[in-house]
Design a protein around this motif. Structure first.
Motif, PDB file in Angstrom:
ATOM      1  N   SER A 102       5.403   7.194   5.974  1.00 43.55           N
ATOM      2  CA  SER A 102       4.387   7.924   6.733  1.00 43.55           C
ATOM      3  C   SER A 102       4.468   9.420   6.480  1.00 43.55           C
ATOM      4  O   SER A 102       3.469  10.126   6.574  1.00 43.55           O
ATOM      5  N   GLU A 143      -6.717   9.493  -4.517  1.00 45.81           N
ATOM      6  CA  GLU A 143      -5.640   9.552  -3.526  1.00 45.81           C
ATOM      7  C   GLU A 143      -5.959   8.677  -2.314  1.00 45.81           C
ATOM      8  O   GLU A 143      -5.065   8.069  -1.735  1.00 45.81           O
ATOM      9  N   LEU A 149      -3.793   5.599  -0.625  1.00 43.96           N
ATOM     10  CA  LEU A 149      -3.444   5.532   0.794  1.00 43.96           C
ATOM     11  C   LEU A 149      -3.841   4.201   1.430  1.00 43.96           C
ATOM     12  O   LEU A 149      -3.555   3.963   2.585  1.00 43.96           O
ATOM     13  N   LYS A 171       0.842  -1.187   0.000  1.00 47.97           N
ATOM     14  CA  LYS A 171       0.000   0.000   0.000  1.00 47.97           C
ATOM     15  C   LYS A 171       0.878   1.237   0.000  1.00 47.97           C
ATOM     16  O   LYS A 171       1.986   1.249   0.506  1.00 47.97           O
ATOM     17  N   TYR A 172       0.336   2.307  -0.528  1.00 47.65           N
ATOM     18  CA  TYR A 172       1.015   3.591  -0.559  1.00 47.65           C
ATOM     19  C   TYR A 172       1.338   4.039   0.858  1.00 47.65           C
ATOM     20  O   TYR A 172       2.394   4.578   1.114  1.00 47.65           O
ATOM     21  N   SER A 173       0.425   3.777   1.804  1.00 49.46           N
ATOM     22  CA  SER A 173       0.615   4.205   3.179  1.00 49.46           C
ATOM     23  C   SER A 173       1.730   3.438   3.874  1.00 49.46           C
ATOM     24  O   SER A 173       2.298   3.919   4.841  1.00 49.46           O
ATOM     25  N   THR A 202       5.135  10.819   3.568  1.00 53.67           N
ATOM     26  CA  THR A 202       4.410  11.011   2.315  1.00 53.67           C
ATOM     27  C   THR A 202       2.909  10.931   2.554  1.00 53.67           C
ATOM     28  O   THR A 202       2.138  11.703   1.985  1.00 53.67           O
ATOM     29  N   GLN A 203       2.496  10.003   3.418  1.00 55.22           N
ATOM     30  CA  GLN A 203       1.076   9.875   3.755  1.00 55.22           C
ATOM     31  C   GLN A 203       0.569  11.161   4.412  1.00 55.22           C
ATOM     32  O   GLN A 203      -0.498  11.658   4.058  1.00 55.22           O
ATOM     33  N   THR A 259       0.179  13.851   1.856  1.00 62.33           N
ATOM     34  CA  THR A 259      -0.994  13.615   1.014  1.00 62.33           C
ATOM     35  C   THR A 259      -2.274  14.036   1.733  1.00 62.33           C
ATOM     36  O   THR A 259      -3.120  14.703   1.152  1.00 62.33           O
ATOM     37  N   LEU A 312      -7.739   6.097   8.698  1.00 67.27           N
ATOM     38  CA  LEU A 312      -6.303   6.113   8.966  1.00 67.27           C
ATOM     39  C   LEU A 312      -6.001   6.217  10.464  1.00 67.27           C
ATOM     40  O   LEU A 312      -5.013   5.654  10.930  1.00 67.27           O
TER      41      LEU A 312
END
Length: 138
Positions: free
Chosen positions: A26, A83, A87, A20-22, A28-29, A32, A135
């Protein structure tokens, strides 16, 4: 038989789910989420009406432009969902976010009544809350 064993070993080495992107970063998360909050604020509540608790965003304002305005608002709202999927937000929550956007776009496309509805229905703010709730709980 050797081919079957080789395939079985290859499958065993594969990760159970795609990264996962997440999970990558962290920082970058967080960046975002900050960017999505700013976009949501811009679309839904950027202009405060003096002396009232009422705020208006660019979404209802650009919605006044025939056809193209509503399409532009839809595209910007869909960016938030895109997006969110990057995430790692689950499909069930993404579906709810898309439902919020559909309500906003369908009702908002009616002349006059839709413009007033856009002032009250802040789909992007709702969607940001859904992302943050997921999240924070994850």
């Amino acid at each position: 038989m050797d081919n079957f064993i080789a395939k079985k070993r290859a499958i065993a080495r594969m990760p159970e789910s795609s990264p996962k992107y997440s999970d990558v970063d962290s920082h970058t998360q967080a960046a975002t989420i900050k960017r999505l909050r700013q976009l949501s604020y811009l679309l839904d509540t950027v202009i405060k009406i003096p002396g009232t608790p009422i705020a208006v965003g660019l979404d209802p304002i650009i919605g006044i432009i025939p056809i193209g305005g509503d399409a532009l608002g839809l595209i910007l709202s869909c960016y938030i969902v895109f997006e969110a999927s990057r995430l790692g937000v689950p499909k069930k929550i993404l579906g709810r976010m898309i439902f919020n956007i559909m309500i906003d776009s369908l009702v908002g496309s009616f002349p006059v009544i839709g413009d007033f509805f856009d002032f009250a229905w802040t789909a992007n703010q709702y969607n940001i809350k859904l992302i943050e709730k997921y999240l924070n709980g994850h």
